[in-house]
Design an enzyme around this catalytic site. Sequence first.
Site: not given
Length: 392
Positions: A51, A153
């Site tokens: 990701s 993230k």
Amino acid sequence: MPVTEILEKPARTKSKKSAFREWLDSVLFAVIAATVIRWLFFSAFVIPTPSMENSLLVGDYLFVSRLHYGTTTPVTPLQIPLTHQTIWGSNIPSYLDWIQLPPFRLPGFTEVKHGDVVVFYLPVEHPDAYQKYSSVLPELHPHPLDQRSNYIKRCVALPGDRLEIMGGQVYINGIKQVNPVRMQNEYFVSTTTAVNEENVFHKNGITDFTQFTETFDDSIASNDEFGYIVKTTGDLAGKLKSYDFVKRIEPVFMSKGLKEPFLFPTTNLLDWNKDNYGPVLIPKKGATIPMNAVNIALYGEVIKNYEGNNQVTLGSNKITLGGKTLESYTFKQDYFFMMGDNRHDSADSRYWGFVPKDHIVGKAAFVWMSIDPNPVSFLNKLRWDRIFRIIQ
């Protein structure tokens, strides 16, 4: 004058510790020291999913600083040291939730900033939220706050920001943001013929590619056009233009107004998708919002699960607190919007919502080791060029 005789007691001979006792003391000291360092200063993590590619790769081992934003005190103190969620190599819980303390954040020397790569506890492992998001993240399980899964993230929006994504580009308060240097997107590579994937894609550092089929958006290519869908950085995609069999390269984005399923929030009032999202106001401590239908969809779970409120009932057109219908609401803590650098392969805030401040773990500092899970050869197993790389 009488003289008192002082009799000295014979000195006791100090018993020598056995080898086992010395070993046990050493192990105990090491565990306590490692636990304190892991809680107070920094923790080690490994990247398990793509990701964050191409900024962070699967197999990157990194240190995360807890000092930057200030570490938080344990919520579940009854836990086996140096474990998280389960005992090593098993599915047996490593903690007891009999005692749960309120979290308290120690002072840090900075705040979360735009562009920071942040590790945080996944909010939707809340006991009242995880089932709703199991279609996006089937591995979800309910846990207390400090036992929820660690996610990494990039912070794209801060408390009080108004975020909007248009054509894959992030805008904050109407200002176009600078994209991460190694951000990865999807591209359609139109070719005159099938290519040698090893010599073309792998040679240029592109590992995620699929031959174009009708399952993709028909607007990408004409009926007689051949090509590939690749996930890579803009620079690496540009390298493919030098091949004479490559006709054109075009970024792939979803059309505005095309509603994407499983996106946050779950409502028919908004037709957002991962490339065209918002505008949305990121909750900020002290900010007050009216409770209309759209705001209930956007912030209802925040009010119910992460603000310390009791007796909250959510409906499609109203939200009640303690039996009273809310006309407006003032947030009690700050929230953040997180996105992966691999923009088309990241389960992030676009899919499960905002990250509360009390879920922030720390700032990703640097990669100390990197192991390729699928190396071309054994000699390429260790990615030497990524060792001690600062995370940007």
